[in-house]
Design a protein around this motif. Sequence first.
Motif, PDB file in Angstrom:
ATOM      1  N   LEU A  94     -31.303 -11.623 -16.544  1.00 22.17           N
ATOM      2  CA  LEU A  94     -30.994 -12.445 -16.457  1.00 22.17           C
ATOM      3  C   LEU A  94     -32.447 -12.953 -15.526  1.00 22.17           C
ATOM      4  O   LEU A  94     -32.422 -14.389 -15.236  1.00 22.17           O
ATOM      5  CB  LEU A  94     -30.391 -12.863 -15.243  1.00 22.17           C
ATOM      6  CG  LEU A  94     -28.768 -12.682 -15.985  1.00 22.17           C
ATOM      7  CD1 LEU A  94     -27.686 -12.668 -14.945  1.00 22.17           C
ATOM      8  CD2 LEU A  94     -28.632 -13.274 -17.365  1.00 22.17           C
ATOM      9  N   ALA A  99     -32.859 -16.864 -15.583  1.00 20.79           N
ATOM     10  CA  ALA A  99     -32.229 -17.487 -16.596  1.00 20.79           C
ATOM     11  C   ALA A  99     -30.963 -17.494 -16.850  1.00 20.79           C
ATOM     12  O   ALA A  99     -29.641 -17.725 -17.576  1.00 20.79           O
ATOM     13  CB  ALA A  99     -32.765 -16.238 -17.573  1.00 20.79           C
ATOM     14  N   ALA A 100     -30.149 -16.917 -15.863  1.00 18.34           N
ATOM     15  CA  ALA A 100     -28.363 -17.114 -15.879  1.00 18.34           C
ATOM     16  C   ALA A 100     -27.895 -18.802 -15.714  1.00 18.34           C
ATOM     17  O   ALA A 100     -28.231 -19.964 -15.433  1.00 18.34           O
ATOM     18  CB  ALA A 100     -27.826 -17.086 -14.329  1.00 18.34           C
ATOM     19  N   ASN A 101     -27.156 -18.925 -17.021  1.00 14.63           N
ATOM     20  CA  ASN A 101     -25.611 -19.506 -16.956  1.00 14.63           C
ATOM     21  C   ASN A 101     -24.218 -19.744 -16.026  1.00 14.63           C
ATOM     22  O   ASN A 101     -24.461 -18.470 -15.490  1.00 14.63           O
ATOM     23  CB  ASN A 101     -25.380 -20.134 -18.236  1.00 14.63           C
ATOM     24  CG  ASN A 101     -24.694 -18.543 -18.971  1.00 14.63           C
ATOM     25  OD1 ASN A 101     -24.061 -17.805 -18.481  1.00 14.63           O
ATOM     26  ND2 ASN A 101     -25.008 -18.447 -20.075  1.00 14.63           N
ATOM     27  N   LYS A 102     -23.736 -20.611 -16.193  1.00 18.78           N
ATOM     28  CA  LYS A 102     -22.391 -20.630 -15.186  1.00 18.78           C
ATOM     29  C   LYS A 102     -21.457 -18.992 -15.876  1.00 18.78           C
ATOM     30  O   LYS A 102     -20.762 -18.667 -14.961  1.00 18.78           O
ATOM     31  CB  LYS A 102     -21.204 -21.349 -15.761  1.00 18.78           C
ATOM     32  CG  LYS A 102     -21.839 -22.487 -14.657  1.00 18.78           C
ATOM     33  CD  LYS A 102     -21.239 -23.832 -15.630  1.00 18.78           C
ATOM     34  CE  LYS A 102     -21.255 -25.407 -14.615  1.00 18.78           C
ATOM     35  NZ  LYS A 102     -20.896 -26.535 -14.769  1.00 18.78           N
ATOM     36  N   ASP A 103     -21.504 -19.303 -17.483  1.00 23.74           N
ATOM     37  CA  ASP A 103     -21.020 -17.947 -17.239  1.00 23.74           C
ATOM     38  C   ASP A 103     -21.412 -16.433 -16.845  1.00 23.74           C
ATOM     39  O   ASP A 103     -20.646 -15.335 -16.691  1.00 23.74           O
ATOM     40  CB  ASP A 103     -20.998 -17.532 -19.090  1.00 23.74           C
ATOM     41  CG  ASP A 103     -19.864 -16.420 -19.430  1.00 23.74           C
ATOM     42  OD1 ASP A 103     -18.261 -15.972 -18.921  1.00 23.74           O
ATOM     43  OD2 ASP A 103     -19.923 -14.886 -20.041  1.00 23.74           O
ATOM     44  N   ASP A 104     -22.828 -15.682 -16.868  1.00 25.00           N
ATOM     45  CA  ASP A 104     -23.333 -15.306 -16.137  1.00 25.00           C
ATOM     46  C   ASP A 104     -23.191 -15.077 -15.019  1.00 25.00           C
ATOM     47  O   ASP A 104     -23.185 -14.134 -14.315  1.00 25.00           O
ATOM     48  CB  ASP A 104     -25.172 -14.942 -16.230  1.00 25.00           C
ATOM     49  CG  ASP A 104     -25.041 -15.326 -17.897  1.00 25.00           C
ATOM     50  OD1 ASP A 104     -24.767 -14.521 -18.391  1.00 25.00           O
ATOM     51  OD2 ASP A 104     -26.189 -15.768 -18.706  1.00 25.00           O
ATOM     52  N   ARG A 106     -20.895 -15.950 -12.895  1.00 25.91           N
ATOM     53  CA  ARG A 106     -19.418 -15.558 -12.757  1.00 25.91           C
ATOM     54  C   ARG A 106     -18.984 -14.189 -13.043  1.00 25.91           C
ATOM     55  O   ARG A 106     -18.431 -13.557 -12.694  1.00 25.91           O
ATOM     56  CB  ARG A 106     -18.072 -16.424 -13.923  1.00 25.91           C
ATOM     57  CG  ARG A 106     -16.984 -16.088 -13.977  1.00 25.91           C
ATOM     58  CD  ARG A 106     -15.547 -16.170 -15.018  1.00 25.91           C
ATOM     59  NE  ARG A 106     -16.418 -16.617 -16.725  1.00 25.91           N
ATOM     60  CZ  ARG A 106     -15.864 -14.720 -17.410  1.00 25.91           C
ATOM     61  NH1 ARG A 106     -15.778 -14.230 -16.097  1.00 25.91           N
ATOM     62  NH2 ARG A 106     -16.467 -14.733 -18.337  1.00 25.91           N
ATOM     63  N   SER A 141     -28.428 -15.198  -7.119  1.00 27.29           N
ATOM     64  CA  SER A 141     -27.452 -16.809  -8.284  1.00 27.29           C
ATOM     65  C   SER A 141     -27.969 -17.665  -7.715  1.00 27.29           C
ATOM     66  O   SER A 141     -27.952 -18.998  -8.334  1.00 27.29           O
ATOM     67  CB  SER A 141     -25.678 -16.431  -7.340  1.00 27.29           C
ATOM     68  OG  SER A 141     -25.711 -16.758  -6.508  1.00 27.29           O
ATOM     69  N   SER A 144     -30.574 -20.051 -10.300  1.00 26.61           N
ATOM     70  CA  SER A 144     -29.823 -20.616 -11.076  1.00 26.61           C
ATOM     71  C   SER A 144     -30.011 -21.871 -11.225  1.00 26.61           C
ATOM     72  O   SER A 144     -29.703 -22.769 -12.116  1.00 26.61           O
ATOM     73  CB  SER A 144     -28.573 -19.907 -11.748  1.00 26.61           C
ATOM     74  OG  SER A 144     -27.783 -20.785 -10.623  1.00 26.61           O
ATOM     75  N   SER A 145     -29.915 -22.028  -9.724  1.00 23.20           N
ATOM     76  CA  SER A 145     -30.676 -23.994  -9.793  1.00 23.20           C
ATOM     77  C   SER A 145     -32.278 -23.825  -9.913  1.00 23.20           C
ATOM     78  O   SER A 145     -32.220 -25.488  -9.459  1.00 23.20           O
ATOM     79  CB  SER A 145     -30.888 -24.227  -8.246  1.00 23.20           C
ATOM     80  OG  SER A 145     -31.176 -23.903  -7.556  1.00 23.20           O
ATOM     81  N   ARG A 146     -32.304 -23.084 -10.968  1.00 26.01           N
ATOM     82  CA  ARG A 146     -34.303 -23.656 -10.878  1.00 26.01           C
ATOM     83  C   ARG A 146     -34.787 -23.298  -9.875  1.00 26.01           C
ATOM     84  O   ARG A 146     -36.118 -24.693 -10.001  1.00 26.01           O
ATOM     85  CB  ARG A 146     -33.809 -24.189 -11.952  1.00 26.01           C
ATOM     86  CG  ARG A 146     -33.570 -23.986 -13.595  1.00 26.01           C
ATOM     87  CD  ARG A 146     -33.494 -22.561 -14.069  1.00 26.01           C
ATOM     88  NE  ARG A 146     -33.132 -22.385 -15.031  1.00 26.01           N
ATOM     89  CZ  ARG A 146     -31.873 -22.123 -15.437  1.00 26.01           C
ATOM     90  NH1 ARG A 146     -31.050 -21.760 -13.969  1.00 26.01           N
ATOM     91  NH2 ARG A 146     -30.967 -21.630 -16.633  1.00 26.01           N
TER      92      ARG A 146
END
Length: 280
Positions: A94, A99-104, A106, A141, A144-146
């Motif tokens: 990730l 590179a994490a999305n919402k599923d990652d 979770r 985490s 993920s907000s970049r």
Amino acid sequence: MSMASLNLLPHPAPLSYSSSTSFPKGFVPCCNNIHVFIPKGTLLRKASLKPTLVVKSSASGAFVADPLSTITGGPISDSISSLKFNLLSAVSGLNRGLAANKDDLRKADAAAKELEAAAGLIDLTADLDKLQGRWKLIYSSGFSSRTLGGSRPGPPTGRLLPITLGQVFQRIDILNKDFDNIVELQLGAPWPLPPLEATATLAHKFELIGSSRIKIVFDKTTVKTTGILSQLPELEVPRLPDGLRPRSNTGNGEFEITYADSDTRVTRGDRGELRVFVVA
């Protein structure tokens, strides 16, 4: 114990043995049909044969999980080793959370909660040594907000600014109460100039609050160029006056240590940020 001492030939049938059995031929049955070499005549207890997960940081930045690196009767049970492996697998690939999305997010949070529940509450009052050393961040985490600030305001990554995030470390000295966040950065430059490489160190002091909560207080930021400009002296970045600095970005903070062993640490920040570190 070296890998050369492992005999990987499967045993044809399960063996039973008492709590104190001598194995004169030099091999005893372990787990998953793996035989471990033991000097002749050694007395072993069945409960002492536990596979543990050892995590190492590779040169590429990825973690290497070796579930059979150590055979010991240590405090990490088989179930915790498995849950720990699940968490590290969930965050692998990730790019530290960038590179994490919402599923990652979770899946990583669920894996961390299972490990935290199985390991129980952390008490660092008598075992602060677990924090000592240099740790590599393998997941946040907040990334993920970049933004490089994670859950706090920070410069964005991507195309808006020519900033490439390298490795992120924490260096903790429990004797001097030093807590440094170390970030490797690459700054773009106009062609044909090469990118500028630098390491920023955000120095803090820390204190233990209660049994597992850490409070950090910002001290200073220094920047040291690396690569072709490594000969330049280290620069201390001037700190903005309190009146000009956003209240949400004072540099101070608190977070909870929710899991810790000799090579892995999991924390949850005061803004809900989940971070996973491995020993560097």
